[in-house]
Design an enzyme around this catalytic site. Structure first.
Site, PDB file in Angstrom:
ATOM      1  N   VAL A 214     -60.180  36.054 -38.517  1.00  0.00           N
ATOM      2  CA  VAL A 214     -61.551  35.679 -38.153  1.00  0.00           C
ATOM      3  C   VAL A 214     -62.276  36.854 -37.502  1.00  0.00           C
ATOM      4  O   VAL A 214     -63.481  37.029 -37.676  1.00  0.00           O
ATOM      5  CB  VAL A 214     -61.534  34.458 -37.202  1.00  0.00           C
ATOM      6  CG1 VAL A 214     -62.902  34.208 -36.608  1.00  0.00           C
ATOM      7  CG2 VAL A 214     -61.026  33.226 -37.935  1.00  0.00           C
TER       8      VAL A 214
ATOM      9  N   ARG B 172     -58.653   8.168 -28.455  1.00  0.00           N
ATOM     10  CA  ARG B 172     -58.965   6.869 -27.879  1.00  0.00           C
ATOM     11  C   ARG B 172     -58.068   6.558 -26.691  1.00  0.00           C
ATOM     12  O   ARG B 172     -58.502   6.009 -25.704  1.00  0.00           O
ATOM     13  CB  ARG B 172     -58.831   5.773 -28.946  1.00  0.00           C
ATOM     14  CG  ARG B 172     -60.206   5.341 -29.454  1.00  0.00           C
ATOM     15  CD  ARG B 172     -60.087   4.193 -30.411  1.00  0.00           C
ATOM     16  NE  ARG B 172     -59.268   4.561 -31.560  1.00  0.00           N
ATOM     17  CZ  ARG B 172     -59.001   3.729 -32.576  1.00  0.00           C
ATOM     18  NH1 ARG B 172     -59.464   2.503 -32.560  1.00  0.00           N
ATOM     19  NH2 ARG B 172     -58.278   4.125 -33.593  1.00  0.00           N
TER      20      ARG B 172
ATOM     21  N   GLY C  63     -43.007   3.645 -46.701  1.00  0.00           N
ATOM     22  CA  GLY C  63     -44.075   4.289 -45.941  1.00  0.00           C
ATOM     23  C   GLY C  63     -45.087   5.002 -46.817  1.00  0.00           C
ATOM     24  O   GLY C  63     -45.976   5.696 -46.314  1.00  0.00           O
TER      25      GLY C  63
ATOM     26  N   ASP D  21     -60.343   4.713 -51.980  1.00  0.00           N
ATOM     27  CA  ASP D  21     -60.059   6.096 -51.587  1.00  0.00           C
ATOM     28  C   ASP D  21     -60.391   7.052 -52.740  1.00  0.00           C
ATOM     29  O   ASP D  21     -61.077   8.061 -52.556  1.00  0.00           O
ATOM     30  CB  ASP D  21     -58.580   6.201 -51.199  1.00  0.00           C
ATOM     31  CG  ASP D  21     -58.141   7.618 -50.896  1.00  0.00           C
ATOM     32  OD1 ASP D  21     -58.351   8.072 -49.766  1.00  0.00           O
ATOM     33  OD2 ASP D  21     -57.590   8.269 -51.806  1.00  0.00           O
TER      34      ASP D  21
ATOM     35  N   LYS E 156     -63.442  10.077 -53.211  1.00  0.00           N
ATOM     36  CA  LYS E 156     -63.148  11.458 -53.632  1.00  0.00           C
ATOM     37  C   LYS E 156     -63.893  11.791 -54.921  1.00  0.00           C
ATOM     38  O   LYS E 156     -64.402  12.913 -55.092  1.00  0.00           O
ATOM     39  CB  LYS E 156     -61.643  11.627 -53.809  1.00  0.00           C
ATOM     40  CG  LYS E 156     -60.886  11.542 -52.479  1.00  0.00           C
ATOM     41  CD  LYS E 156     -59.383  11.382 -52.685  1.00  0.00           C
ATOM     42  CE  LYS E 156     -58.641  11.357 -51.354  1.00  0.00           C
ATOM     43  NZ  LYS E 156     -57.230  10.939 -51.507  1.00  0.00           N
TER      44      LYS E 156
ATOM     45  N   GLY F  81     -50.696  14.096 -46.294  1.00  0.00           N
ATOM     46  CA  GLY F  81     -49.705  14.534 -45.323  1.00  0.00           C
ATOM     47  C   GLY F  81     -50.350  15.421 -44.272  1.00  0.00           C
ATOM     48  O   GLY F  81     -51.338  16.092 -44.533  1.00  0.00           O
TER      49      GLY F  81
END
Lengths: 429, 429
Positions: free
Chosen positions: A33, A45, A185, A199, A203, A304
């Site tokens: 950078v 939260r 999962g 979803d 996209k 992921g």
């Protein structure tokens, strides 16, 4: 030199991976950078749920954090429409550049967010919102900026791809494969967003907007999920050399009235020789056809924590560099503003399997029904005979409404005992 | 608003495709850039060889063209080191931003050209130099800027990929497959640059430079072409579930002395299950492994006028936008400046096939020779018996020098009648 300060909104799977990478690659990021990047604060939260994070960085007041004078850049990995929208608008209005992984928000309100960013002279980047780690939005937006994109076809939801892959491998029905995915999962407790295609539709809206320089929202996307896909559909697909995938398809359609954009998400049979057919399990892949570039494919991990964090950090380096040279990158343009083509008028191809009485004239009667709806048949195969005869029909391309009307009419024909499988077909010539 | 003016250097296959796309997509490009783009002039060697191009645009004085005050951007599609280098330096020094498709020049002199561009505050982009239309350099440079790239493995030369694909399909030897490729126009009359790996080595140098933030030139790349690949090599590969590809491999190697960069181009056996194994004919594909992103693959057309022109125009839009906001994009950084690892010390795996006398003790003697060089064997298979016995050995990973020394020693062993095939292996675990 003063470091650039980042506010992180959300610290779940992706947020904590972002945090870890920011720390591990601190020196490399500074070199790339041209300035160190430091975390100014993390909005969560429940601060007591993040034992590994320095308590001094945690806050529950996300809006105050994004408005802090010492914050230069905001990374949003909360997901969902609110409070993300309010927070990103506040960040942009306070002059911060924003990196987001929020597909739902971008697909619903991308135009307003981009307009606000352009007005404020800040960046709004969101590579991580589509296909996780796969560099896709930047290639569409920049690398192909000198070309005309014809189609973008992608497998962009890992959960449904896993479920369909298992159905193909094991012959299981949808319910059984979903239960397995939930146990492992791969599917969430409430799988609606994945299984019903929400979803993937978000996209698809983002991809179509960039590919066609046309504002497309999730509401513009025709959407069918995979819960109606049966073991019979999968078996029929195999019989014609195909497999079943949930596809996000963005197309420029040209006819005598000019060009329009058709965007849809639905399960489809694709030939097993198609590059997308081999994309298994939780991987994502996106196939792009452009006038000059020809066919391109992008493949990688679509979800992921770490892969998504990789995409977030790539964007963060870009917006940080832009910040230092004092120039925001150009946002996506909607100059083409092509009309959205309704699904009914979008050309598709159908596969239809029928159980019929094997009597003289049945095939003729069925063929007549297709002709009546102006649908041309590509191939017909008749299996068995007597009471167990089946017809397997693949049509040529026709408006989707004509195809679905044909199927409805077939269901009413006395010679047709049952319509056993109906699924669109893609990629067959 | 005054249009941006482009000088085009070279008007062969790629140049004329660039010219055609600039014209056909003139309105779209203007909308995407925010300003019209016009061709100021075209430098060619023989103006009378370009009947389709407006004569008023043609010039043989390329240097005067790039220095013209009204020229903003220079597109170089001449190829080769000179006069391209002199012309690009002149363009940069005159404050023009440059788009080039010149892999040989960038691989040899990229550092000097980038330094000149940084000093002059102009852009130097060259997506088209590697893998044609496939967006690759921008993803490496930008999308993965927040990640650590471990390996880049690519099929980046279509000619050699076509020849090897034909050898696999037909069982032909190298000479026969080359002759066919030449007849079909896939190989040039002088195929040295492709067949001996020079083209792939230049691309590998460019990829490694970007992936590892380290200056790498073509001279740093270990290079072996495909002319020594035999039909026997191809057959042996098939026997162990592999195919033969010419690979460009860029790796970060870590050991107790720290990290270094190994860059090499050579034919190798790869498992047929590897995503690169299915890349046939004139297509290119590049596989990237990064710490956080995991495995990514980019696939598409690696050569040809239109695909290469697509990449050139994508860059042209980018440098034109940068021009308008008055900020050059950041060039690639060489901050990591890792040492180049010599091939001798680079870990590789070998496949070796031997014809041996089938006597007791031969396998023990051969195994002893590997052990003597500290090379561990992964698998051995013995085929046949009596005079026709063969040993097929795949090693574990070891320094390349130890492997080649082992092979040299095997050739001297009395029990070894002939070493029939030696080829490196990649992607076997």
């Amino acid at each position: 030199m003063k470091p650039l300060k980042v506010a992180l909104l959300g610290c779940g799977t992706v947020g904590s991976a972002v945090l870890r990478l920011l720390e591990e690659q601190s020196d490399d990021l500074a070199a790339r950078v041209g300035r160190r990047i430091e975390v100014a604060g993390i909005a969560v939260r429940r601060p007591d749920h993040h034992p590994g994070v320095p308590a001094a960085l945690l806050t529950t007041d996300a809006e105050a954090l994004v408005r802090r004078d010492d914050v230069d850049l905001v990374v949003e990995v909360i997901g969902g429409i609110e409070p993300a929208r309010t927070l990103l608008m506040a960040a942009i209005e306070s002059g911060k550049s924003v990196v987001s992984a929020n597909k739902a928000l971008l697909a619903e309100d991308g135009v307003a967010l981009h307009a606000a960013a352009a007005k404020a002279g800040v960046d709004l980047y969101y590579e991580a919102a589509v296909a996780g780690a796969i560099p896709l939005l930047r290639p569409l937006r920049e690398s192909l900026a000198g070309d005309q994109i014809r189609r973008v076809v992608g497998i962009v939801n890992g959960t449904t791809n896993y479920i369909l892959s298992r159905m193909v491998e094991t012959g299981a029905g949808f319910g059984e494969a979903l239960a397995e995915a939930t146990d492992l999962g791969y599917a969430e407790a409430d799988p609606t967003a994945d299984v019903d295609g929400f979803d993937a539709a978000a996209k698809a809206a983002i991809l179509a907007s960039l590919a066609f320089h046309t504002p497309v929202t999730a509401a513009d996307v025709y959407r069918e999920g995979i819960s109606a896909v049966t073991a019979t559909d999968v078996a029929r697909a195999a019989e014609i050399g195909c497999t079943v995938k949930l596809l996000a398809i963005c197309e420029r359609v040209s006819d005598e009235e000019g060009d329009s954009v058709a965007v849809r998400v639905h399960p489809a049979m694709i030939p097993t020789s198609h590059p997308l057919a081999a994309v298994g399990g939780a991987f994502n892949a996106v196939f792009v056809e452009a006038e000059a570039a020809g066919e391109l494919m992008f493949y990688g991990q679509g979800a992921g924590g770490e892969p998504t964090a990789s995409a977030v950090l790539g964007d963060l380096v870009a917006v940080a560099r832009n910040r230092l040279v004092g120039a925001a990158g150009q946002g996506p343009s909607g100059y083409a503003d092509l009309p959205i083509r309704p699904m009914a008028e979008t050309p598709t191809q159908y596969h239809v399997s029928l159980d019929v009485a094997d009597k003289p004239g049945v095939l003729a009667a069925v063929a007549q029904e297709f002709a009546h709806h102006d649908v041309s048949i590509s191939t017909v195969r008749q299996n068995g005979h007597g009471d167990a005869a089946t017809l397997v029909i693949v049509t040529h391309s026709a408006p989707d409404a004509a195809l679905s009307a044909t199927v409805a009419a077939l269901r009413e024909m006395s010679a047709v005992r049952e319509v056993t499988s109906v699924l669109r077909v893609e990629g067959l010539s």
